[in-house]
Design an enzyme around this catalytic site. Structure first.
Site, short mmCIF file in Angstrom:
data_model
loop_
_atom_site.label_atom_id
_atom_site.label_comp_id
_atom_site.label_asym_id
_atom_site.label_seq_id
_atom_site.Cartn_x
_atom_site.Cartn_y
_atom_site.Cartn_z
N SER A 214 39.05 36.67 48.40
CA SER A 214 38.15 35.68 47.82
C SER A 214 37.06 35.31 48.82
O SER A 214 36.31 36.17 49.27
CB SER A 214 38.94 34.46 47.35
OG SER A 214 38.15 33.59 46.56
N GLU A 333 41.11 38.35 36.92
CA GLU A 333 40.77 37.40 37.98
C GLU A 333 40.79 35.94 37.50
O GLU A 333 41.40 35.07 38.12
CB GLU A 333 39.37 37.69 38.54
CG GLU A 333 39.21 39.01 39.25
CD GLU A 333 39.61 38.98 40.71
OE1 GLU A 333 40.10 37.93 41.17
OE2 GLU A 333 39.45 40.01 41.38
N HIS A 434 43.45 36.24 40.14
CA HIS A 434 42.86 36.00 41.46
C HIS A 434 43.92 35.44 42.40
O HIS A 434 44.61 34.48 42.06
CB HIS A 434 41.71 35.01 41.29
CG HIS A 434 40.82 34.86 42.48
ND1 HIS A 434 39.89 35.81 42.85
CD2 HIS A 434 40.68 33.86 43.37
CE1 HIS A 434 39.23 35.39 43.90
NE2 HIS A 434 39.69 34.21 44.26
#
Length: 526
Positions: A214, A333, A434
């Protein structure tokens, strides 16, 4: 002596176990091992699996007295002994414990310090949390299992975040010239520490892999274009984290002005930010972003000093062309951001367009058109599934594709993966969301916060962590547990689909890529 550290004598009184026999060794059956660095002694403790770990090592001086200035190395601590606990996290709006401006700390896991047969590859993990939250002390990023599994040295890093690391004040007053990229300069100083000290910990300073998920991946993409970072790392892995463009100086300055307004300051009083209570500076970052909405975005800035070009626009940076790169994303995600909201479950087709908001897709496209396209081209998807797939394809995945394309066009080595194997959110929803690749890549599926559950979780971690270890050692992620993984090309868009079994595919989700690729993409925040 650095405040809070124990002297060698004091440690002996407290622990009564360690007897130093040299810069890197102790007598048999002792609890601690000590290593001498350029600034002083670092003491290791032994993890449950036998790996040696040292927490909270200063790589930079306390930033409080030098607020909004570039980092500098720490003062020497000589034979004082570090306290052995994780160092402070950068002050932030998140609930990260132990926050302090004395946050330029790192942690090291090693199977054994030098002298040892040969030098081990080094993996430096940079935490996520955009540029605003997080630290290197999460159980998910503990380096003990990876260090033991691959005979590597693992490092995690803290650095300045939010306005302390990325408030662009340079156009508002003198002596703030580097304020927009201080978090990046902190990471460069940390990598310089690795270069200068890691050999004493058994690591090879000529074989350093930076890994980030990220925001950590975005920081790495930015480092790849920063001249001061050249030569400090030799492989790069970004997991659901991209930075195609940086903030322009004018937008970044406008955000800084809004932040100052929230502090009750005018530009002529800007020097007061150096001495204000840190809590006020962080609270003011909750002001509404004048470009994006939501709270203020602070990220790297095209300042013409530390960052002189956009990270991946109009092309991949030449300075990093020879560095092998791995780019990964997860198929669902946005389930991590939308999946815990009950309003995003049990949707009807009529209700779906209202959930496909510009703040979720981050591009200017009619939600009715998106809904109709998925219904026509993916008739088996439910409205709930389309919400996640469309928002994923429209936003973060776009940047991953762009970076892979830029690298392939440059002729630079890039290996692309897509995680399809599903993890489980706390509310029971499943998907490759994610952050779900963190415990798999770092071999921490049993750690607190891991959504990797079930009998196949460790098998999946074996596949992915062995790929990371192979990549760190050679620049090529291929290993016996995977089919042959070929680099990404514009002709075929080769992608390793991480699932059980893993498989190579050409251009997975190609129809979604083409559909959203018709619409110009602008990196959120820039």
């Amino acid at each position: 002596m650095v405040r809070g550290y124990l002297t060698r004598r004091g440690l002996g009184l407290a622990a009564g176990a360690a007897v130093l026999t040299g810069a890197t060794g102790v007598r048999a059956r002792t609890r601690f091992t000590r290593v001498m660095t350029a600034k002083g002694v670092v003491q290791f403790q032994r993890a449950d699996n036998g790996v040696l770990v040292a927490h909270g090592i200063p790589y930079g001086a306390n930033t409080g007295p030098r607020r909004f200035q570039p980092p500098v190395p720490p003062p020497p601590w000589g034979d004082a002994v570090l306290p052995g606990s994780y160092g402070p996290a950068s002050p932030q709006r998140g609930n990260e414990p132990n926050q302090s401006e004395d946050c330029l700390r790192l942690n090291v896991w090693t199977p054994a310090p030098a002298p040892a047969p040969g030098r081990r590859p080094v993996i430096v993990y940079i935490h996520g949390g955009a540029y605003a939250t997080g630290s290197g002390s999460s159980p998910l990023t503990d380096g003990a299992r990876l260090a033991a599994r691959g005979d590597v040295v693992v490092v995690t890093v803290n650095h300045r975040l939010g306005p302390l690391g990325y408030a662009s004040l340079a156009r508002l007053a003198p002596r703030f010239e580097d304020s927009g990229n201080l978090g990046q300069l902190d990471l460069i100083l940390a990598l310089e520490w690795v270069r200068d000290n890691i050999a004493a910990f058994g690591g090879d300073p000529g074989c350093v892999t930076v890994v980030g998920q990220s925001g950590g991946g975005a920081k790495i993409a930015t480092l790849m274009a920063m001249p001061a970072a050249a030569g400090l790392f030799h492989r790069a892995v970004t997991m659901s984290g991209q930075q195609v463009t940086a903030s322009g100086p004018l937008n970044a300055t406008r955000r800084a002005e809004v932040w100052l307004e929230a502090l009750g300051l005018t530009p002529d009083r800007i020097e007061e930010v150096r001495t204000m209570p840190i809590e006020r500076l962080i609270e003011a970052s909750a002001a509404t972003d004048p470009i994006l909405g939501g709270s203020l975005y602070f990220g790297p800035v095209l300042d013409g000093r530390g960052l002189t070009r956009h990270p991946f626009w109009p092309d991949a940076p030449a300075q990093s062309a020879a560095i092998p790169m791995m780019i990964g994303n997860t198929r669902e995600e946005t389930l991590a951001f939308l999946g815990n909201d009950p309003a995003n479950a049990g949707l009807t087709w009529d209700a779906l367009p209202a959930r496909l908001t510009p703040s979720q897709m981050r591009i200017d496209v009619a939600p009715e058109e998106v809904t109709a396209w998925y219904r026509a081209n993916h008739p088996r998807m439910t409205p709930d599934q389309v919400l996640i797939r469309a928002t994923t394809a429209a936003r973060s995945w776009r940047a991953a594709v762009i970076e892979a394309e830029m690298r392939a066009a440059q002729g630079s080595p890039v290996f692309v993966y897509q995680l399809d194997w599903a993890s489980r959110l706390s509310n029971g929803r499943t998907g490759a969301y994610h952050t779900s690749d963190i415990p798999l890549m770092l071999d921490n599926v049993e750690a607190d916060g891991s959504g990797a559950v079930g009998p196949d979780a460790q098998t999946m971690a074996d596949r992915m962590s062995d790929a990371l270890l192979a990549f760190a050692r050679t620049g090529d992620p291929n290993h016996a547990g995977l089919p042959v993984w070929t680099p990404y090309s514009l002709e075929r868009r080769e992608t390793m689909v991480m699932d059980l079994p893993p498989r190579m595919e050409d251009d997975p989700r190609g129809d979604e890529r083409r559909f959203f690729g018709r619409i110009p993409y602008v990196q959120p925040g820039t």
